[in-house]
Design a protein around this motif. Sequence first.
Motif, PDB file in Angstrom:
ATOM      1  N   MET A 199       0.844  -1.194   0.000  1.00 54.86           N
ATOM      2  CA  MET A 199       0.000   0.000   0.000  1.00 54.86           C
ATOM      3  C   MET A 199       0.877   1.241   0.000  1.00 54.86           C
ATOM      4  O   MET A 199       1.978   1.241   0.547  1.00 54.86           O
ATOM      5  N   ALA A 200       0.371   2.316  -0.610  1.00 52.35           N
ATOM      6  CA  ALA A 200       1.139   3.557  -0.653  1.00 52.35           C
ATOM      7  C   ALA A 200       1.169   4.167   0.747  1.00 52.35           C
ATOM      8  O   ALA A 200       0.136   4.499   1.308  1.00 52.35           O
ATOM      9  N   SER A 201       2.385   4.293   1.304  1.00 53.10           N
ATOM     10  CA  SER A 201       2.452   4.884   2.647  1.00 53.10           C
ATOM     11  C   SER A 201       2.522   6.405   2.563  1.00 53.10           C
ATOM     12  O   SER A 201       2.141   7.101   3.489  1.00 53.10           O
ATOM     13  N   THR A 202       3.014   6.911   1.428  1.00 57.66           N
ATOM     14  CA  THR A 202       2.982   8.356   1.220  1.00 57.66           C
ATOM     15  C   THR A 202       1.975   8.670   0.129  1.00 57.66           C
ATOM     16  O   THR A 202       1.586   7.784  -0.640  1.00 57.66           O
ATOM     17  N   VAL A 203       1.557   9.897   0.075  1.00 64.21           N
ATOM     18  CA  VAL A 203       0.559  10.293  -0.913  1.00 64.21           C
ATOM     19  C   VAL A 203       1.270  10.776  -2.176  1.00 64.21           C
ATOM     20  O   VAL A 203       1.854  11.856  -2.193  1.00 64.21           O
ATOM     21  N   SER A 204       1.280   9.942  -3.216  1.00 66.31           N
ATOM     22  CA  SER A 204       1.841  10.362  -4.497  1.00 66.31           C
ATOM     23  C   SER A 204       1.140   9.577  -5.595  1.00 66.31           C
ATOM     24  O   SER A 204       0.595   8.511  -5.343  1.00 66.31           O
ATOM     25  N   VAL A 205       1.158  10.125  -6.789  1.00 65.46           N
ATOM     26  CA  VAL A 205       0.426   9.502  -7.888  1.00 65.46           C
ATOM     27  C   VAL A 205       1.033   8.147  -8.225  1.00 65.46           C
ATOM     28  O   VAL A 205       0.334   7.155  -8.396  1.00 65.46           O
ATOM     29  N   TRP A 206       2.391   8.104  -8.294  1.00 60.88           N
ATOM     30  CA  TRP A 206       3.041   6.850  -8.677  1.00 60.88           C
ATOM     31  C   TRP A 206       2.804   5.774  -7.636  1.00 60.88           C
ATOM     32  O   TRP A 206       2.490   4.633  -7.960  1.00 60.88           O
ATOM     33  N   GLY A 207       2.991   6.166  -6.344  1.00 64.65           N
ATOM     34  CA  GLY A 207       2.796   5.200  -5.270  1.00 64.65           C
ATOM     35  C   GLY A 207       1.383   4.652  -5.279  1.00 64.65           C
ATOM     36  O   GLY A 207       1.162   3.444  -5.146  1.00 64.65           O
ATOM     37  N   THR A 208       0.411   5.530  -5.465  1.00 62.54           N
ATOM     38  CA  THR A 208      -0.982   5.094  -5.466  1.00 62.54           C
ATOM     39  C   THR A 208      -1.262   4.167  -6.641  1.00 62.54           C
ATOM     40  O   THR A 208      -1.957   3.158  -6.506  1.00 62.54           O
ATOM     41  N   GLY A 209      -0.690   4.520  -7.813  1.00 65.70           N
ATOM     42  CA  GLY A 209      -0.891   3.674  -8.987  1.00 65.70           C
ATOM     43  C   GLY A 209      -0.336   2.282  -8.767  1.00 65.70           C
ATOM     44  O   GLY A 209      -0.996   1.280  -9.055  1.00 65.70           O
ATOM     45  N   ALA A 210       0.901   2.223  -8.232  1.00 67.49           N
ATOM     46  CA  ALA A 210       1.517   0.917  -7.971  1.00 67.49           C
ATOM     47  C   ALA A 210       0.690   0.135  -6.960  1.00 67.49           C
ATOM     48  O   ALA A 210       0.459  -1.074  -7.122  1.00 67.49           O
ATOM     49  N   ALA A 211       0.227   0.834  -5.916  1.00 71.43           N
ATOM     50  CA  ALA A 211      -0.576   0.167  -4.890  1.00 71.43           C
ATOM     51  C   ALA A 211      -1.866  -0.376  -5.489  1.00 71.43           C
ATOM     52  O   ALA A 211      -2.320  -1.465  -5.138  1.00 71.43           O
ATOM     53  N   LEU A 212      -2.440   0.395  -6.442  1.00 70.63           N
ATOM     54  CA  LEU A 212      -3.683  -0.043  -7.076  1.00 70.63           C
ATOM     55  C   LEU A 212      -3.447  -1.326  -7.876  1.00 70.63           C
ATOM     56  O   LEU A 212      -4.227  -2.284  -7.798  1.00 70.63           O
TER      57      LEU A 212
END
Lengths: 220, 313
Positions: B248-261
Amino acid sequence: MGLVAIATGKFLSSFSVFLFLTVLLMVVARRISTSVLLFSLQSAIITAEVFAMGVREKLAAAYVVGALVLLIKVIAIPYAFFRLVDRLKSPRDVKASTTPTQSVFIAGAMIYLSYAAVHSFGQTVHVPEDALAAAVALILTGSFLMVSRKKALMQMLGLLVLENGIFLAALITTFGMPLVIEIGIFFDILVGLLLMGIFTFRIRDTFDHLDVSKLRRLRG
Amino acid sequence: MTTVINVLQALILVLGAPLVSGIVSKIKAWIQRRQGASIWRPYIEIAKLFRKEDLVPPSASWVFRFAPKVLFGTTICAVAFVPVVHPSALLASRGDFFFLVYVLALGRFFLSLGALDGGSAFGGMGASREALVSTLAEAPFLLGLVAISILAAHADIAGMVMWTLQRNVFDISAVHILAFTSLAMVVLAETGRMPVDNPTTHLELTMIHEGMVLEYSGPSLALVEWASAVKLHALLALLISLFGPWGMASTVSVWGTGAALLLYLAKVTVLMILLALVESVVAKLRMYLVPDFLGVAAAVSALAVIFTTLVKG
């Protein structure tokens, strides 16, 4: 190397938690074939622990023992059991004398007891506590399975679970017994299984069922 | 930014839900060597039902019309507590896991009322069975969550997920295994899946959920069907976030969220395959054996709570 040691140590303690799961599932299993599959899974976990121990302690003998466990307990014994169930043509039910919920509570109490029992020991001697508790729990539930199931086949399976527990305890506390003794024990298991297999056939032929609670009179 | 992600999470759970049930039935069809319906079929069915007329039995009161709306509303409310790609949720700070459990129970209570109000024999039978199953499933559901929350020392779902996220994969304890086992059994019972209820047929006297919704039609039926799909998806997401949140994305960023998705999609696919396998392999339990099934779940979850003392001490 440091990383590998840490990983294998973690592996030894956390994978034994899955052993608890197989034990719990085994006491609620309603069919013999399910129990045999669970036994095979349990032995596979123990195989993985043997290999992990071999990697951590750099023991070449551990690989041989691991291969033997894989061959005998994961493949050969379950296969023999399935053949036996097939040939005996007896109903698939294990005939438990406790309800599933009671069984889970009893098995849970045994797991708790084994944790409590090894807790003081684990602090003085440097062994993974989870794994040792799992070994004791296997010994206890193995005997519980033998006592509470009325099918003769389940008594064999209970004995094998108990033996798994003893094997795991030896592995955790002394890094496994010498190879010759290990091979001797495996030979014992195989011969014992063979004898018990013959016995179940005899029981079935003389009494027409496998329910050991009804074996009250001598018959020739 | 976090709010945007939270709204996105709720939308994924609600709008993706029919797809999840579509994919599960497709996998089941493959296992049975059938072609199976398209995975988009649940969307088409819901859209079709929304365009149809809402038929109400002449003997029914306002409860019958009201029940599907309450069911859908409570399910959406429950969704707002479940993290998907980020260890936070829309209403995470507004309530704890007790609220989640009982808001789902409220929806089911109203669905049972609606089924009784519909006046058909099957509705009453389904409602009484649903009451039995949900009463028995409540204890393992709560106890399983209690065990995790004792370990995490947090009562809200997002806090529990955050705690698990900070741990190592190898640090799983007996508590997690036991709680996962009982919650997985509860999910099967709660969503009316195979060992407890058969979601595919109306043709059995053993039906539970299908018996309750028999009198509904048109938009009401669409709401009920959609709500049960959302419930399945939300409970799967809850299992993932409590027991396998890593990635899960621990920080708020577009890339992190995309990978987490992407990772979430992979995990939910694994769970869907497992669900389809269980449903294809396991035979449906007789109604009298369902208490045994849930009794085992309750025993396992009680053990999980007891084990928290060992892990902490």
